[in-house]
Enzyme design. Structure first.
Site, mmCIF file in Angstrom:
data_model
loop_
_atom_site.group_PDB
_atom_site.id
_atom_site.type_symbol
_atom_site.label_atom_id
_atom_site.label_comp_id
_atom_site.label_asym_id
_atom_site.label_seq_id
_atom_site.Cartn_x
_atom_site.Cartn_y
_atom_site.Cartn_z
ATOM 1 N N SER A 78 1.020 -1.161 0.044
ATOM 2 C CA SER A 78 -0.031 0.221 0.103
ATOM 3 C C SER A 78 0.727 1.192 -0.085
ATOM 4 C CB SER A 78 -0.830 -0.175 1.106
ATOM 5 O OG SER A 78 -1.818 0.939 1.260
ATOM 6 N N ASP B 209 -2.458 6.202 -3.428
ATOM 7 C CA ASP B 209 -1.335 5.402 -2.745
ATOM 8 C C ASP B 209 -0.848 4.220 -3.832
ATOM 9 O OD1 ASP B 209 -3.340 3.933 -2.582
ATOM 10 O OD2 ASP B 209 -2.815 3.218 -0.495
ATOM 11 N N ASP C 102 -5.824 2.187 -3.612
ATOM 12 C CA ASP C 102 -7.315 1.794 -3.046
ATOM 13 C C ASP C 102 -7.473 3.362 -2.209
ATOM 14 O OD1 ASP C 102 -5.446 1.546 -0.983
ATOM 15 O OD2 ASP C 102 -6.157 -0.433 -0.307
ATOM 16 N N ASP D 15 -1.203 1.068 -3.995
ATOM 17 C CA ASP D 15 -1.998 0.138 -4.639
ATOM 18 C C ASP D 15 -3.316 0.814 -5.323
ATOM 19 O OD1 ASP D 15 -2.797 0.257 -2.208
ATOM 20 O OD2 ASP D 15 -3.576 -1.704 -1.936
#
EC number: 5.4.2.10
Length: 451
Positions: free
Chosen positions: A102, A242, A246, A244
């Site tokens: 993340s 960010d 999400d 990834d």
């Protein structure tokens, strides 16, 4: 939370906390578990990854474990966490795996497992994975001959997700200048394509990943770069993701940050006007700003508060039939469209409000008053003892009474460190500092502080 898996998967420094052997074993378990769960069908697992150098290493380790247990593995390559969730639930996969840490630095990585519904894996299955990792289950059977799994290139799945995102937009973005910060991560492969297809004049930064620069001074956790860029190019709006993708944090036309709380406010208010806000309720976490709740009350919108983590937000939404929820950090869930936070989807929904209301983002958030906040992390000998100390509890109650309905105080344990977080929101910074320090002083007087 388990021994290895936290609220967002098995995460740690690559080859230190999280090793290739760990990844291989996770693959072995998942291939076996879903294979024996439906023995009449071949277990099919889809894998996506972010742009970290170690993501390739973990991808190969997972593939080896999965195919050795008889699973067929479909590779989305570099993609976002929400795209894996979408593909799992729409393409009939047994489960999905996202390789990402993340918003963490490049040297960390993680394994997120997504169930067949596109949701985060059940705790009961996580418990079984951890038993296997600790050697408590013995050896699992290896697939043989024609039962050994195979690997399939599945870039087409990512393309279908891009098409899905485009289909969600209600209007063309023509004549809108949009700035994107892709954090040198997963969004680099998707976000610009979506905005270009919708007709926006798209300007992009931090979209040249090299394996070592993901989240480095950019993205949703380092919003300063996008704020500057929006003003430089004269953009109508900016969005930062960010690693990834999400999460999404926005920037208005004046270069001012619009965080997850503000996004929940403008989207919740708009959805109420449209009659699409189910139960007239928005799900937040306990870390959302006091000003957000005041604004919701003014607009006649109800709200729920959960523990910190989009996992808990989503669980509340499912249990109570709510359709909008999220965190200050930018994890926003629109349950009509997704089962997880989706940064690019969030930016499309913000664009919808801007276009349908015919107002700038700055104007849309102008009546949201965010209260000043002071948060201090206190190193303690024992987190629970510090919070449960009667003197500390009494001081917290005293502060809460003094603040009344003009602010709030919150004590929260860290999930990974010997830390208690003391947070106060009030009308001014001086009041916040004063009350935070009062509570910390009581902890010190009672011997809870490490230094």
């Amino acid at each position: 939370m388990g021994k290895y898996f936290g609220t967002d998967g098995f995460r740690g420094e690559a080859n230190v906390t999280l090793t290739v052997e760990d990844a291989f074993k996770v693959g072995r378990f998942l291939g076996w578990y879903y294979g024996q769960k439906n023995p009449e069908e071949v277990c099919r697992v889809v894998i996506g990854k972010d742009t970290r150098r170690s993501s390739y290493m973990f991808e190969y380790s997972l593939v080896a474990g999965l195919t050795a247990s008889g699973a067929d593995v479909y590779l989305l390559h570099v993609t976002t966490t929400p795209s894996v969730s979408y593909v799992v639930r729409t393409e009939g996969f047994s489960c999905g795996i996202m390789i990402s840490a993340s918003h963490n630095p490049y040297y960390d990585n993680g394994i997120k497992v997504i169930n067949e519904k596109g949701e985060k894996l059940e705790e009961s299955v996580i418990t079984e994975i951890e038993k296997y990792l600790d050697g408590e289950m013995g050896e699992l059977p290896l697939a043989r001959r024609d039962k050994i799994g195979r690997t399939v290139d599945f870039a087409a799945g990512r393309n279908r997700y891009i098409g899905y995102l485009i289909s969600i937009a209600t209007r063309s973005f023509k004549n809108k200048k949009v700035a994107l910060d892709c954090s040198n991560g997963s969004a680099s492969a998707i976000a610009k394509n979506v905005f270009d297809a919708l007709g926006a004049e798209t300007h992009v930064i931090s979209n040249e990943p090299n394996g070592l620069n993901i989240n480095t001074g950019c993205g949703s956790t380092h919003i300063g770069q996008l704020k500057k860029f929006v003003k430089e190019v004269g953009a109508d709006v900016g969005f930062a993701y960010d690693g990834d993708a999400d999460r999404c944090i926005a920037v208005d036309e004046n270069g001012e940050e619009v965080d997850g709380d503000a996004i929940l406010y403008i989207c919740g208010k708009y959805m109420k006007e449209q009659g699409t806000l189910k139960n007239n309720k928005v799900v937040t976490t306990i870390m959302s700003n006091f000003g957000l709740y005041k604004a919701f009350e003014r607009e006649g919108i109800e709200y729920e508060k959960t523990a910190v983590g989009d996992k808990y937000v989503y669980e509340n939404m499912v249990a109570n039939g709510n359709c909008l929820g999220g965190e200050q950090s930018g994890h926003i869930i629109f349950s009509k469209h997704a089962t997880t936070g989706d940064g690019i989807l969030t930016s499309l929904k913000v664009m919808e409000v801007i276009l349908e209301k015919k107002e700038s983002l700055g104007k849309l958030v102008s009546d949201l008053e965010i209260y000043p906040q002071v948060l201090k992390n206190v190193l303690v000998h024992d987190k629970t003892a510090a919070q449960e100390d009667e003197a500390v509890k009494a001081e917290v109650e005293k502060v809460a009474e003094s603040l009344g309905d003009s602010g709030r105080i919150l004590l929260r344990q860290s999930g990974t460190e010997p830390v208690v977080r003391v947070m106060v929101e009030a009308a001014d910074m001086e009041t916040c500092e004063k009350y935070v320090d009062q509570v910390i002083e009581v902890m010190r007087e009672n011997g809870h502080l490490l230094s």
